[in-house]
Design an enzyme around this catalytic site. Structure first.
Site, PDB file in Angstrom:
ATOM      1  N   HIS A 133       9.001   1.344  -5.694  1.00  0.00           N
ATOM      2  CA  HIS A 133       8.930  -0.066  -5.299  1.00  0.00           C
ATOM      3  C   HIS A 133       9.846  -0.854  -6.237  1.00  0.00           C
ATOM      4  O   HIS A 133      10.056  -0.460  -7.391  1.00  0.00           O
ATOM      5  CB  HIS A 133       7.478  -0.510  -5.474  1.00  0.00           C
ATOM      6  N   ASP A 210       2.965   4.140 -11.737  1.00  0.00           N
ATOM      7  CA  ASP A 210       2.703   2.998 -10.857  1.00  0.00           C
ATOM      8  C   ASP A 210       1.632   3.455  -9.864  1.00  0.00           C
ATOM      9  O   ASP A 210       1.928   4.173  -8.901  1.00  0.00           O
ATOM     10  CB  ASP A 210       4.005   2.594 -10.153  1.00  0.00           C
ATOM     11  N   GLN A 213      -0.640   2.152  -5.155  1.00  0.00           N
ATOM     12  CA  GLN A 213      -1.107   2.703  -3.870  1.00  0.00           C
ATOM     13  C   GLN A 213      -2.103   3.832  -4.047  1.00  0.00           C
ATOM     14  O   GLN A 213      -2.807   4.200  -3.096  1.00  0.00           O
ATOM     15  CB  GLN A 213       0.084   3.201  -3.035  1.00  0.00           C
ATOM     16  N   LYS A 236      -5.178  -4.575  -4.046  1.00  0.00           N
ATOM     17  CA  LYS A 236      -5.009  -3.384  -3.205  1.00  0.00           C
ATOM     18  C   LYS A 236      -6.249  -2.485  -3.243  1.00  0.00           C
ATOM     19  O   LYS A 236      -6.304  -1.471  -2.554  1.00  0.00           O
ATOM     20  CB  LYS A 236      -3.767  -2.607  -3.627  1.00  0.00           C
ATOM     21  N   CYS A 374       9.905  -3.575   0.150  1.00  0.00           N
ATOM     22  CA  CYS A 374      10.305  -3.704  -1.273  1.00  0.00           C
ATOM     23  C   CYS A 374      10.734  -2.363  -1.848  1.00  0.00           C
ATOM     24  O   CYS A 374      10.479  -2.067  -3.027  1.00  0.00           O
ATOM     25  CB  CYS A 374       9.206  -4.322  -2.124  1.00  0.00           C
TER      26      CYS A 374
HETATM   27  N1  7TS Z   1       4.158  -0.627  -6.686  1.00  0.00           N
HETATM   28  C1  7TS Z   1       3.842  -0.152  -5.462  1.00  0.00           C
HETATM   29  C2  7TS Z   1       3.885   1.320  -5.211  1.00  0.00           C
HETATM   30  C3  7TS Z   1       3.497  -1.047  -4.458  1.00  0.00           C
HETATM   31  O1  7TS Z   1       3.176  -0.573  -3.250  1.00  0.00           O
HETATM   32  C4  7TS Z   1       3.474  -2.435  -4.730  1.00  0.00           C
HETATM   33  C5  7TS Z   1       3.185  -3.442  -3.661  1.00  0.00           C
HETATM   34  C6  7TS Z   1       3.771  -2.857  -6.031  1.00  0.00           C
HETATM   35  C7  7TS Z   1       4.111  -1.920  -6.975  1.00  0.00           C
HETATM   36  C8  7TS Z   1       3.687  -4.289  -6.431  1.00  0.00           C
HETATM   37  O2  7TS Z   1       2.367  -4.702  -6.437  1.00  0.00           O
HETATM   38  P1  7TS Z   1       1.991  -6.233  -6.711  1.00  0.00           P
HETATM   39  O3  7TS Z   1       0.530  -6.292  -6.448  1.00  0.00           O
HETATM   40  O4  7TS Z   1       2.331  -6.506  -8.135  1.00  0.00           O
HETATM   41  O5  7TS Z   1       2.794  -7.045  -5.760  1.00  0.00           O
HETATM   42  N2  7TS Z   1       3.441  -2.996  -2.357  1.00  0.00           N
HETATM   43  C9  7TS Z   1       3.460  -3.756  -1.250  1.00  0.00           C
HETATM   44  C10 7TS Z   1       3.674  -3.224   0.008  1.00  0.00           C
HETATM   45  O6  7TS Z   1       3.848  -2.037   0.251  1.00  0.00           O
HETATM   46  N3  7TS Z   1       3.668  -4.215   0.925  1.00  0.00           N
HETATM   47  O7  7TS Z   1       3.461  -5.360   0.273  1.00  0.00           O
HETATM   48  C11 7TS Z   1       3.323  -5.089  -1.068  1.00  0.00           C
END
Ligand code: 7TS
Length: 416
Positions: A133, A210, A213, A236, A374
């Site tokens: 990401h 990371d 997910q 999430k 992303c």
């Molecule tokens: N890393 C992964 C693997 C992610 O899927 C996401 C967000 C992030 C980091 C960032 O997370 P945040 O909570 O700091 O924004 N992924 C997604 C997605 O797949 N669709 O919208 C956000």
């Protein structure tokens, strides 16, 4: 053996579970909502909504300051949430749990703080992968300002699996960190994270995972993984937005300088010199997201009612069902066919732009994500501008997947 109350888990029943998530009862565009964008954010059970409402209705006060009842009570609840996270991921100590805004801030914290510590020199290397990401790419590019870290990228196979031989050959004396995604948000690939950690550790290189997910899909044990850092977002895993976690091993967090300065992270301040507080407060400058942490604690309590394996098995059943049904559609291709996969399915349909797919099925209340998720480098890898993505949680059903298929067939007809 007699079970203790904590051992007795609630039997998983999807229809019961759905009643816990009020939003699933609402209509969108005249149809019952079919929410299949759980990788972007998950919906919240009533227990989490109630925890937030209760906190703001009865318990709101700032923490770590006043000696009055409410401030102490808010502090207790905030720190209790930290303990819940510690147990949830099996950290050794609650002081290894840093509350942040989310995965993005967690990775920025590590990248920025390690630069300040001069852990990196210009030209040092961080190994990431082709399926990261942007949150695990850009922080490394900007952390040093004009001085650059070089990113070394583990390639992936056509099926969307990491090439582990290539990974090993990328490691050299300039490698300072491996920073890798546990489960890909655009391909669904579950990476062999323990193996990746073991290889890095055999060369004394720390690993950041990371886990944005992974954490909603299965039990994560940071000690078992021997993770040096583990990052995830509350929203999430059925918790609020604006709260997340950076787990770090004590010896690393102690070596790292603060990320932000301000209130709550200091021991003494004069105009000449400031001394910092101990972990975890050194990294939590300013008034934190108190309600968010309490809400995250409630989300963890919610999940802990169940045997996580039951939820995971059910999601796998949905994944298999959805994969088979999607492949019935002529011209549909799934992007990401790793052997180990979570319930995230990216796909494209010949001759139809993913945005058209998303927009048309939304008219029937079906929410999927379309775009690059992303993860532009992975789109480039497959030579695609975008995909459509259905990501499933344990409150989804086979009948919702059937509705997605009907929706996609409608899209196909419109473009025939
Ligand atoms: N890393 C992964 C693997 C992610 O899927 C996401 C967000 C992030 C980091 C960032 O997370 P945040 O909570 O700091 O924004 N992924 C997604 C997605 O797949 N669709 O919208 C956000």
């Amino acid at each position: 053996m007699i079970n203790t109350i904590q051992d007795v888990k609630k039997k998983f029943d999807v229809e019961d579970v759905r009643k816990d998530f009020p939003i699933l009862q609402r209509a969108v565009n005249g149809s019952e909502l079919v929410y299949l964008d759980n990788a972007a954010t998950t919906q919240k059970p009533q227990a989490v909504i109630d925890a937030l409402t209760h906190y703001y209705t009865y318990d709101n006060a700032n923490i770590h300051r006043g000696l009055y009842f409410l401030s102490e009570f808010a502090t207790e609840q905030y720190e209790n949430a930290r303990l819940k996270v510690k147990e949830f991921i099996n950290a050794i100590s609650a002081s290894e749990i840093i509350f942040v805004r989310g995965t993005t801030e967690a990775i920025n914290l590590v990248a920025t703080s390690l630069w300040r510590e001069k852990y990196f020199n210009e030209g040092d290397e961080v190994i990431i992968s082709n399926m990261e990401h942007h949150a695990n790419i850009v922080p490394w590019q900007i952390a040093g300002g004009r001085k650059k870290i070089n990113l070394k990228v583990i390639p992936i196979t056509d099926d969307g699996e990491l090439d582990l031989n290539a990974y090993e050959s990328l490691i050299n004396e300039k490698t300072k960190l491996v920073s890798i995604v546990h489960i890909s948000n655009s391909l669904g690939t579950i990476n062999p994270i323990k193996k990746i950690v073991d290889i890095a550790h055999s060369k004394k290189i720390p690993v950041l995972i990371d886990g944005a997910q992974a954490i909603p899909h299965f039990k994560v044990d940071v000690q078992e993984l021997d993770a040096d850092f583990y990052a995830f977002s509350g929203h999430k895993i059925f918790g609020p937005t604006g709260i997340g976690v950076l787990y770090g091993k004590t010896e690393l967090l102690e070596m790292m300088p603060p990320y932000q300065g301000g209130g709550d992270m200091i021991r003494t301040v004069t105009f000449e010199k400031t001394t910092f507080d101990d972990l975890p407060r050194k990294f939590e400058a300013g008034t934190p997201n108190i309600a968010g942490a309490i809400g995250l604690g409630a989300a963890i309590d919610y999940l802990n009612q169940f045997d996580r394996n039951d939820l995971c098995n059910y999601e796998n059943e949905l994944l298999n069902y959805a994969t088979a049904r999607l492949l019935e559609i002529d011209g549909l291709k799934i992007i990401g066919n790793a052997k180990e996969k979570a319930s995230v399915i990216s796909f494209v349909i010949d001759g139809i732009h993913p945005y058209d797919i998303g927009t048309i099925i939304d008219t029937d209340g079906i929410a999927i994500r379309t775009g690059h998720h992303c993860t532009q480098p992975i789109m480039n890898r497959y030579n695609l501008p975008a995909t459509a993505r259905a990501s499933l949680s344990f409150y989804n059903t086979k009948s919702e997947i059937d509705k997605l298929i009907v929706g996609l067939q409608k899209v196909k007809k419109m473009f025939a």
